[in-house]
Design a protein around this motif. Structure first.
Motif, PDB file in Angstrom:
ATOM      1  N   THR A   1      13.419  47.277   3.682  1.00  0.00           N
ATOM      2  CA  THR A   1      13.995  46.858   2.404  1.00  0.00           C
ATOM      3  C   THR A   1      14.685  45.510   2.545  1.00  0.00           C
ATOM      4  OG1 THR A   1      14.382  49.189   1.972  1.00  0.00           O
ATOM      5  CG2 THR A   1      15.433  47.632   0.489  1.00  0.00           C
ATOM      6  N   ILE A   2      15.426  45.342   3.638  1.00  0.00           N
ATOM      7  CA  ILE A   2      16.133  44.070   3.833  1.00  0.00           C
ATOM      8  C   ILE A   2      15.126  42.926   3.982  1.00  0.00           C
ATOM      9  CG2 ILE A   2      17.625  42.794   5.411  1.00  0.00           C
ATOM     10  CD1 ILE A   2      19.073  45.401   6.010  1.00  0.00           C
ATOM     11  N   CYS A   3      13.994  43.181   4.636  1.00  0.00           N
ATOM     12  CA  CYS A   3      13.032  42.119   4.910  1.00  0.00           C
ATOM     13  C   CYS A   3      12.022  41.920   3.788  1.00  0.00           C
ATOM     14  CB  CYS A   3      12.295  42.388   6.215  1.00  0.00           C
ATOM     15  SG  CYS A   3      13.404  42.351   7.598  1.00  0.00           S
ATOM     16  N   GLY A   4      12.132  42.658   2.714  1.00  0.00           N
ATOM     17  CA  GLY A   4      11.261  42.405   1.569  1.00  0.00           C
ATOM     18  C   GLY A   4       9.953  43.171   1.590  1.00  0.00           C
ATOM     19  N   GLN A   5       9.755  44.049   2.609  1.00  0.00           N
ATOM     20  CA  GLN A   5       8.501  44.798   2.632  1.00  0.00           C
ATOM     21  C   GLN A   5       8.532  46.001   1.710  1.00  0.00           C
ATOM     22  OE1 GLN A   5       7.491  45.814   6.614  1.00  0.00           O
ATOM     23  NE2 GLN A   5       6.705  43.788   7.060  1.00  0.00           N
ATOM     24  N   GLN A   6       9.739  46.458   1.407  1.00  0.00           N
ATOM     25  CA  GLN A   6       9.892  47.648   0.577  1.00  0.00           C
ATOM     26  C   GLN A   6      10.846  47.312  -0.561  1.00  0.00           C
ATOM     27  OE1 GLN A   6       8.726  51.034   1.041  1.00  0.00           O
ATOM     28  NE2 GLN A   6       9.585  51.130  -1.013  1.00  0.00           N
ATOM     29  N   ARG A   7      10.389  47.503  -1.794  1.00  0.00           N
ATOM     30  CA  ARG A   7      11.280  47.257  -2.926  1.00  0.00           C
ATOM     31  C   ARG A   7      12.238  48.431  -3.068  1.00  0.00           C
ATOM     32  NH1 ARG A   7      10.691  43.127  -2.917  1.00  0.00           N
ATOM     33  NH2 ARG A   7       8.955  41.817  -3.467  1.00  0.00           N
ATOM     34  N   PRO A   8      13.549  48.180  -3.212  1.00  0.00           N
ATOM     35  CA  PRO A   8      14.465  49.293  -3.435  1.00  0.00           C
ATOM     36  C   PRO A   8      14.263  49.882  -4.830  1.00  0.00           C
ATOM     37  CG  PRO A   8      15.635  47.197  -3.534  1.00  0.00           C
ATOM     38  CD  PRO A   8      14.229  46.894  -3.131  1.00  0.00           C
TER      39      PRO A   8
ATOM     40  N   ASP B   1      23.993  33.700  -2.609  1.00  0.00           N
ATOM     41  CA  ASP B   1      23.744  34.092  -3.999  1.00  0.00           C
ATOM     42  C   ASP B   1      22.271  34.398  -4.253  1.00  0.00           C
ATOM     43  OD1 ASP B   1      23.062  31.569  -3.484  1.00  0.00           O
ATOM     44  OD2 ASP B   1      23.966  30.654  -5.265  1.00  0.00           O
ATOM     45  N   ARG B   2      21.465  34.466  -3.176  1.00  0.00           N
ATOM     46  CA  ARG B   2      20.043  34.770  -3.400  1.00  0.00           C
ATOM     47  C   ARG B   2      19.773  36.266  -3.239  1.00  0.00           C
ATOM     48  NH1 ARG B   2      17.935  30.374   0.676  1.00  0.00           N
ATOM     49  NH2 ARG B   2      19.908  31.074   1.546  1.00  0.00           N
ATOM     50  N   ILE B   3      18.952  36.798  -4.129  1.00  0.00           N
ATOM     51  CA  ILE B   3      18.655  38.229  -4.081  1.00  0.00           C
ATOM     52  C   ILE B   3      17.391  38.434  -3.252  1.00  0.00           C
ATOM     53  CG2 ILE B   3      18.190  40.295  -5.439  1.00  0.00           C
ATOM     54  CD1 ILE B   3      19.668  38.906  -7.748  1.00  0.00           C
ATOM     55  N   LEU B   4      17.558  38.835  -1.991  1.00  0.00           N
ATOM     56  CA  LEU B   4      16.399  38.978  -1.097  1.00  0.00           C
ATOM     57  C   LEU B   4      15.486  40.105  -1.561  1.00  0.00           C
ATOM     58  CD1 LEU B   4      17.947  38.587   2.465  1.00  0.00           C
ATOM     59  CD2 LEU B   4      17.085  36.827   0.941  1.00  0.00           C
ATOM     60  N   SER B   5      16.056  41.136  -2.159  1.00  0.00           N
ATOM     61  CA  SER B   5      15.243  42.312  -2.481  1.00  0.00           C
ATOM     62  C   SER B   5      14.259  42.051  -3.620  1.00  0.00           C
ATOM     63  CB  SER B   5      16.133  43.524  -2.794  1.00  0.00           C
ATOM     64  OG  SER B   5      17.197  43.140  -3.616  1.00  0.00           O
ATOM     65  N   ASP B   6      14.319  40.851  -4.235  1.00  0.00           N
ATOM     66  CA  ASP B   6      13.302  40.497  -5.229  1.00  0.00           C
ATOM     67  C   ASP B   6      12.198  39.638  -4.624  1.00  0.00           C
ATOM     68  OD1 ASP B   6      14.686  41.816  -7.112  1.00  0.00           O
ATOM     69  OD2 ASP B   6      15.545  40.052  -8.090  1.00  0.00           O
ATOM     70  N   MET B   7      12.344  39.250  -3.356  1.00  0.00           N
ATOM     71  CA  MET B   7      11.434  38.250  -2.781  1.00  0.00           C
ATOM     72  C   MET B   7      10.348  38.901  -1.933  1.00  0.00           C
ATOM     73  SD  MET B   7      14.018  35.403  -1.299  1.00  0.00           S
ATOM     74  CE  MET B   7      15.278  34.610  -2.265  1.00  0.00           C
ATOM     75  N   ALA B   8       9.219  38.173  -1.786  1.00  0.00           N
ATOM     76  CA  ALA B   8       8.179  38.580  -0.838  1.00  0.00           C
ATOM     77  C   ALA B   8       8.698  38.333   0.582  1.00  0.00           C
ATOM     78  CB  ALA B   8       6.921  37.766  -1.087  1.00  0.00           C
ATOM     79  N   PRO B   9       8.166  39.069   1.578  1.00  0.00           N
ATOM     80  CA  PRO B   9       8.685  38.923   2.949  1.00  0.00           C
ATOM     81  C   PRO B   9       8.722  37.465   3.448  1.00  0.00           C
ATOM     82  CG  PRO B   9       7.207  40.803   2.841  1.00  0.00           C
ATOM     83  CD  PRO B   9       7.178  40.156   1.484  1.00  0.00           C
ATOM     84  N   TRP B  10       7.677  36.666   3.114  1.00  0.00           N
ATOM     85  CA  TRP B  10       7.680  35.296   3.660  1.00  0.00           C
ATOM     86  C   TRP B  10       8.790  34.456   3.053  1.00  0.00           C
ATOM     87  CZ3 TRP B  10       6.520  30.991   0.574  1.00  0.00           C
ATOM     88  CH2 TRP B  10       5.949  31.254  -0.672  1.00  0.00           C
ATOM     89  N   ARG B  11       9.159  34.760   1.803  1.00  0.00           N
ATOM     90  CA  ARG B  11      10.269  34.014   1.193  1.00  0.00           C
ATOM     91  C   ARG B  11      11.602  34.446   1.800  1.00  0.00           C
ATOM     92  NH1 ARG B  11       8.801  30.854  -3.050  1.00  0.00           N
ATOM     93  NH2 ARG B  11       6.920  31.501  -4.165  1.00  0.00           N
TER      94      ARG B  11
END
Lengths: 603, 295
Positions: free
Chosen positions: A408-415, A424-434
């Protein structure tokens, strides 16, 4: 262009050497076999160009394309209509739409148009294809083979349908074909080293790790596909001007089968291999073609075998995949080492970033993260912070939800609910590479390296995603390799590294992203005590050297207790405790999770 | 009304053939990650087996059964000879292997049998028409739909009610775990190939019933379509393969019926472009495959 000049000198040397070898082979063929030799030489050069164009995509991405032959057809028909003498065109294609007729362009201009058509066709086909998974993409290319074939057959006014299209001036002489092959050798060899080419090769070796190193896998696949299609369309145009007369069937399955066989037999992982495959199979095909109409060996008479060259290619393919799946030449590229047998000098390491002078503390915030798989809550409202300059340890028994949390932290799994933020960036909305480019590096529980890239290339891939050009990225990569004690093995393939070294190479790669936070997923798994001690020392030093926040997920209590400034304990998807290591050790909830409570045992 | 109903039947019967073929591809893909290019040659082989059986004056049901069994056995043989030695190879190597096997078999058919189509004589009652009140429907289309439904039902019973079937579904989600449970991997894979071959055999029977001849390239085009059907459905997903097959068949018949005559030669281009457009919207297919993934 400046970027291409910053590519390694050894690669340029290799490209020029390979081009010279190709030229020499063609000239030998021409003079050894006379006029027939000229035809064979031109065909071989065009096939070298076509296979290299195919290798730009398939070799680097590892995804076989079945569509390239049809795009060659697109190029052949496009260019042929443009160069045809107007008088021939009137009789051969009476119904040709007016805006297409009577151009009589010189070959070079027609090739330019073919290239533009190829770019456009590559883009239109590439957008849907590049979004597919690896296996589906290979099949997807088949769809374009059929679409283009059906279109060429159907567009009777323009192509004469399935009838032979004739009257194309034979402008592809030995000189033209040689020029095309040389240009394609340089293009394919140097593109392989380019930022996109290297990133594409990384995605071939390990798609998940490439994304975790900041590579936009869909994007690099699209760029590789478009370039490859544009190149093969131009080669198709030249092939058409070599044949003089052709029909859509000439650009269908037999052609793509031949090109793929050449690429695989020679070795799809190197341009030298691709060239070698063409040369070897050209010889095989020439011999088999003579035998196709039947022959006699002494008293034994062999009847004609229809399709003998195809049979031969099929058997050659089977044999090579069975005996040597990486192809005849494997990963070998000709280069300076081919001539001198001397090891190249390592690139100079860049200066490491200076020690932090109490920079502002950054925060990786996990807020109320819930992940549900069906009815099961793998994570239930988990909240904690990871601070830069600290080591945060995360522990929990098996099934506690640690892996889901990492994903989830790395963007592979959407919470399902909640968020992960970095500043101020929301990582959980991003693709893993972002997420990787936003400043979160990671390693994997079961190590994921780019096995068929060198140690240096493994790290350069990540360094380039931060915007560094090749020379700068090599400097950063050498610095990180030096930091992890791997500098003297910079030019070896990652596949040859021992377990502990693989772990360290993975950390070096993550550090090359210059991340604000580094997430290590069970870094000590499978290590012996001495290796674990060395790892503890390295991680401890890293914390002091850089303004880096470390989040370590680990089963090894010795490591986690010695390193952590702060600890988080999970069980059954929930955070059950948080605090300094000393407090955690005596926390009743933690003891219960790990050992079970006395009351439960008696009941 | 007549025409419309008949077109619907055609769409469903063609879709059924694609569905059976795509299902055969998916059964193998879900377990060994192999996209089997030689599937079309299995279909062709079944066609030749039916042809040979009829030549020996066997009754039609026996001949069709012979075709199905021949394809199932051939699929197992190919697995044993070409794929089992490469159990550890990556997906690309497997794909290329099947590609080579496919070309080799095709050359063998062309030289060993004939490059020309062989006519397969079917009983005349099959080519007739049944009348329900005001509507006339072709027997072949109805029979083809019935056989498709029977095959799908049989396969679904096998997968849900038998130990081997359950093992195969488990293998599709996580092959490693299956091995840890002490189930023999080679047997699961062999059965998967046998089922895949049998499905190719059934499709061959339906295909021949509609076309009346068999040639070395017979399996080539339908299996090409089935590949694409498997991708639209979701590569490796069994319900997806069926959905994708029917979707493709229906799209093809619709385009055939409603495209203006001058655009008809481009039918397949239109159908496949539509498919590609669907993939932009759903890159993992209509019904994506479930796989056990761990980081």
């Amino acid at each position: 262009m400046r970027l291409w000049l910053s590519l390694p000198k050894s690669a340029w040397f290799g490209a020029v050497l390979l081009a010279a070898l190709v030229a020499a082979a063609a000239i030998i063929l021409r003079f050894a076999f006379g006029l027939n030799g000229e035809n064979i030489a031109v065909l071989m050069l065009l096939q070298i160009a076509a296979v290299l164009a195919l290798a730009i995509f398939s070799g680097n991405s590892g995804i076989v394309s079945f569509g390239h032959s049809a795009f060659m057809g697109l190029g052949a028909y496009t260019a042929a209509i443009l160069t045809m003498p107007a008088s021939v065109q009137k009789s051969a294609l009476p119904a040709l739409p007016g805006w297409m007729a009577g151009h009589e362009l010189p070959l070079l201009a027609a090739l330019g148009v073919a290239a533009l058509v190829g770019l456009l066709a590559g883009f239109i086909s590439g957008v849907p294809l590049s979004r597919l998974s690896t296996g589906s993409m290979a099949i997807g290319t088949l769809a374009f083979l059929v679409i283009l074939h059906v279109t060429l057959v159907g567009a009777r006014d323009i192509t004469r349908g399935s009838q032979t299209f004739f009257g194309v001036p034979r402008l592809t002489t030995l000189g033209v074909a040689l020029a095309a092959a040389v240009v394609m050798v340089l293009l394919a060899r140097m593109w392989r080293e380019s930022r996109t080419g290297l990133a594409l090769r990384a995605s071939r070796e390990n798609e998940v790790a490439a994304a975790a190193s900041g590579v936009d896998v869909t994007g690099v696949r699209l760029r590789g596909w478009v370039l490859s299609i544009a190149a093969v369309t131009v080669v198709g145009a030249l092939y058409g001007h070599f044949l003089g007369a052709f029909s859509p069937k000439d650009f269908y399955f037999d052609l793509i089968f031949t090109l793929i066989a050449m690429l695989i037999v020679g070795g799809m992982f190197s341009t030298t291999g691709a060239v070698a495959g063409v040369v070897v199979l050209t010889a095989v095909i020439q011999i088999l073609r003579r035998g196709e109409s039947g022959f006699s060996l002494g008293s034994l008479t062999v009847p004609p075998i229809f399709g003998l060259p195809q049979l031969g290619l099929g058997l050659a393919l089977l044999f090579i995949i069975w005996a040597r799946p990486i192809g005849l030449l494997g990963l070998t590229e000709v280069g300076p080492a081919t001539l001198t047998r001397k090891r190249e000098a390592a690139p100079a390491p860049a200066a490491l970033p200076p020690a932090p002078e109490q920079t502002a503390t950054k925060r990786l915030e996990v807020r109320d993260v819930t992940v549900r798989f069906g009815g099961l809550a793998a994570l239930d409202q988990v909240t904690f912070d990871v601070l830069s300059g600290q080591i945060t340890g995360l522990i929990g028994p098996n099934g506690a939800g640690k892996t889901t949390l990492v994903n989830t932290i790395c963007g592979q799994q959407r919470p399902t609910a909640g968020s992960v933020r970095l500043d101020d960036r929301i990582l959980s909305d991003m693709a893993p590479w972002r997420v990787a480019r936003a400043g979160l590096g990671r390693t994997f529980q079961n190590i994921r390296l780019f096995d068929r890239l060198t140690a240096l290339e493994n790290v350069v891939v990540a360094a380039q995603q931060t915007g560094a050009d090749r020379a700068a990225a090599e400097g950063i990569a050498m610095a990180e390799l030096t930091r992890m004690g791997l500098a003297d093995r910079w030019d070896q393939m990652a596949s040859g590294f021992a377990y502990g070294d693989r772990r360290r190479l993975e950390i070096a790669r993550a550090l090359a992203l210059a991340p604000d936070f580094l997430l290590l997923d069970e870094p000590a798994a499978g290590m012996n005590p001495a290796e674990t001690d060395a790892l503890i020392a390295t991680l401890d030093a890293l914390r002091r050297e850089r303004p880096l926040g470390l989040l370590i997920i680990e089963h090894d209590m010795r490591l986690i207790m010695r390193l952590s400034d702060h600890m988080i304990v999970m069980n059954k998807g929930q955070k059950i405790a948080e605090g300094p290591p000393a407090a955690i050790q005596t926390d009743p909830a933690v003891v219960e999770a790990y050992l079970g409570s006395r009351r439960k045992q008696t009941s | 009304m007549d025409v419309f109903l008949q077109q619907c039947l055609n769409a469903i019967s063609l879709g059924g053939i694609y569905a059976l073929l795509a299902l055969g591809l998916a059964v193998v893909f879900s377990i060994v990650s192999l996209i089997n290019f030689a599937h079309g040659e299995l279909m062709t082989l079944a066609g030749y087996a039916i042809y040979a059986a009829l030549l020996f004056a066997m009754p039609l049901p026996v001949a069709l059964g012979a075709g199905v069994i021949a394809a199932a056995l051939a699929a197992m043989a190919i697995e044993r000879v070409a794929f089992r030695p490469m159990r550890r190879a990556d997906a690309t190597s497997l794909l290329i292997t099947s590609f080579a096997v496919s070309v080799i078999l095709r050359v063998l058919f062309q030289n060993g049998i004939s490059a020309r189509p062989k006519p397969v004589a079917l009983p005349p009652e099959l080519s007739g028409v049944v009348t329900f009140g005001p509507v006339h429907l072709s027997v072949i289309a109805l029979a083809s739909i019935a056989i498709t439904i029977l095959s799908l039902a049989a396969l679904s019973l096998f997968l849900t009610r038998t130990t081997m079937g359950r093992a195969m579904r488990a293998a599709a989600e996580d092959f490693q775990v299956l091995r840890l449970m002490g189930i023999r991997a080679n047997r699961v894979i062999a059965v998967a190939f046998a089922i895949s071959g049998a499905l190719a055999g059934v499709s061959a029977a339906l295909w021949i019933a509609q076309r009346g001849s068999v040639d070395p390239l017979m399996g080539f085009v339908p299996v090409l379509k089935a590949f694409i059907a498997a991708v639209i459905g979701g590569l490796g997903s069994l319900p997806g393969a069926v959905a994708g097959g029917f979707a493709l068949g229906i799209a093809e018949v619709l385009f055939q019926a409603f495209l203006p005559p001058e655009a008809l030669p481009f039918r397949d281009a239109f159908v496949l472009s539509l498919v590609v457009a669907v993939l932009i919207w759903r890159p993992d297919g209509l019904i994506p495959a479930k796989t056990g993934r761990r980081s």
